[in-house]
Scaffold this motif. Structure first.
Motif, PDB file in Angstrom:
ATOM      1  N   THR A  36      -0.988  -6.725   6.626  1.00  0.00           N
ATOM      2  CA  THR A  36       0.194  -6.909   7.449  1.00  0.00           C
ATOM      3  C   THR A  36       0.147  -8.260   8.143  1.00  0.00           C
ATOM      4  O   THR A  36       1.145  -8.980   8.219  1.00  0.00           O
ATOM      5  N   SER A  39       0.770 -11.039   5.790  1.00  0.00           N
ATOM      6  CA  SER A  39       2.180 -10.980   5.425  1.00  0.00           C
ATOM      7  C   SER A  39       3.074 -11.562   6.499  1.00  0.00           C
ATOM      8  O   SER A  39       3.947 -12.387   6.235  1.00  0.00           O
ATOM      9  N   THR A 190       7.965  -3.408   5.553  1.00  0.00           N
ATOM     10  CA  THR A 190       8.382  -3.213   4.170  1.00  0.00           C
ATOM     11  C   THR A 190       9.797  -2.660   4.092  1.00  0.00           C
ATOM     12  O   THR A 190      10.558  -3.008   3.185  1.00  0.00           O
ATOM     13  N   VAL A 196       8.827  -4.332  -1.481  1.00  0.00           N
ATOM     14  CA  VAL A 196       8.140  -5.523  -1.983  1.00  0.00           C
ATOM     15  C   VAL A 196       7.711  -5.265  -3.426  1.00  0.00           C
ATOM     16  O   VAL A 196       7.109  -4.229  -3.728  1.00  0.00           O
ATOM     17  N   GLU A 220       7.160   0.392  -0.768  1.00  0.00           N
ATOM     18  CA  GLU A 220       7.727   0.467   0.574  1.00  0.00           C
ATOM     19  C   GLU A 220       7.082   1.643   1.301  1.00  0.00           C
ATOM     20  O   GLU A 220       6.732   2.647   0.683  1.00  0.00           O
ATOM     21  N   ALA A 224       3.362   1.712  -0.119  1.00  0.00           N
ATOM     22  CA  ALA A 224       2.759   0.393   0.087  1.00  0.00           C
ATOM     23  C   ALA A 224       1.423   0.527   0.812  1.00  0.00           C
ATOM     24  O   ALA A 224       0.442  -0.142   0.469  1.00  0.00           O
ATOM     25  N   LEU A 252       4.846 -10.195  -1.301  1.00  0.00           N
ATOM     26  CA  LEU A 252       5.606 -10.355  -0.079  1.00  0.00           C
ATOM     27  C   LEU A 252       6.134 -11.781   0.064  1.00  0.00           C
ATOM     28  O   LEU A 252       7.274 -11.996   0.459  1.00  0.00           O
TER      29      LEU A 252
END
Length: 350
Positions: A36, A39, A190, A196, A220, A224, A252
């Motif tokens: 995360t 991302s 997401t 993604v 998602e 994910a 992403l």
């Protein structure tokens, strides 16, 4: 040599001794946290660089206003490598599994906070390429003042300052910025992007009932999360999981750079809003720094983002616990390339 202790084992890994008595806490998932973080940083930096203007400023301010700042993120200056003379930048990304006590996240004393996931983001001096190097959680390295241990012990022993010092000592380069994240905003991110697209080289299923095909998968929410967490489905466990984490960040970045995202202000705003409250960054990693970095990377695309894993020499066992050994010749090549801003010459970084 210090005693080995396991930090934040995955479900089914058994006990979790720590350097001090455990405190009550809300658990999270450091693997998800790190993905995360990578991302959202890629997203915020690229978006600010691409969209520009007042709108970009608002997005950056939303990030700055909602992210938590670490007052003491770095070790004593006398222990640190010199800044890169050419303007290259190194950002250390960490996923922490304990955010219940936010006041101690940068505390240099021992704690039960852990960073089982790390990535080093190297932005080259000419801002033409970004390199993301995964650091295996069980990598066995020297930790200043504590002998040798798994690298994920550094945060528990001394918070962000000791973790930075450990990585700087390992790689021989200065860490310019630090970012830590809690995984809680992953689903929102997401969902905000409408899923993604992630490439998987092999089909596999998880114990939780999720299945993925070889090739492209649109991920998602829970699907994910399961994709970036899974390791039991693979013979080499964490090694394939790290590759899947890298694949997710690539997917992403592609999603963020797509025209459907960049021309949708609502989608961009939802993405930044969903993630920034779960970020903790050093106090210098502010709006100005992000905007400047984003503008300098405005021409970057997915082909200029390179993902690799720190060189390793297989696994071993110390004190009855599994470790990952450093491939010293390979690491020496990476260290030299980082110091000279020449990762493009290292085959594993391509």
């Amino acid at each position: 040599m210090s005693d080995i202790f396991t930090l934040t084992p995955d479900e089914g890994d058994g006990g979790e001794p720590t350097p001090q008595k455990k405190r009550g806490r809300r658990r999270s998932k450091p693997v998800i946290a790190l993905i995360t973080l990578a991302s959202v940083l890629v997203g915020v930096i690229v978006i600010v660089g691409v969209v520009g203007g007042v709108y970009a400023s608002r997005l950056a301010n939303s990030f700055n206003d909602n992210a938590t700042k670490i007052e003491q993120a770095f070790p004593e200056e006398s222990t640190r490598p010199a800044p890169a003379p050419d303007g290259a930048m190194n950002i250390l990304l960490m996923g922490s599994d304990s955010r219940a006590d936010a006041t101690t996240i940068d505390d240099p004393s021992s704690s039960d906070q852990r960073t089982d996931s790390m990535m080093l983001v190297h932005v080259d001096a000419d801002r033409e390429n970004v390199y993301v190097m995964s650091i295996m959680r069980d990598l066995y390295v020297p930790i200043p003042g504590h002998g040798s241990n798994k690298i994920n012990a550094a945060f528990a022993y001394g918070g962000s300052p000791l973790t930075v010092q450990t990585v700087e000592q390992l790689l021989g380069v200065r860490i310019d910025h630090v970012a830590i994240i809690d995984f809680e905003g992953f689903k929102g991110m997401t969902t905000a992007l409408g899923g993604v697209d992630v490439f998987s080289p092999q089909a596999f299923s998880t114990k939780g009932g999720f299945s993925y095909q070889a090739g492209l998968n649109k991920l998602e929410g829970d699907a994910a999360l399961a994709f970036v967490r899974e390791r039991y489905a693979f013979a080499d466990a964490d090694f394939t999981r790290v590759k899947n984490q890298q694949a997710f960040v690539k997917g992403l970045a592609d999603t963020i750079l797509s025209r459907s995202t960049l021309t949708d202000p609502g989608k961009i705003s939802s993405f930044v809003t969903a993630m920034s409250p779960y970020l903790t960054v050093d106090k210098e990693f502010d709006v100005g720094t992000i905007a400047s970095l984003g503008f300098s990377l405005r021409s970057i695309d997915n082909s200029r983002m390179h993902f690799f894993t720190i060189p390793t020499a297989g696994t071993g066992s110390i004190g009855g616990q599994s470790i990952v050994n450093v491939d010293q010749p390979g690491l020496d090549a990476v260290k030299a390339a980082l110091a000279n801003d020449s990762l493009d010459a290292v085959p594993i970084a391509q």
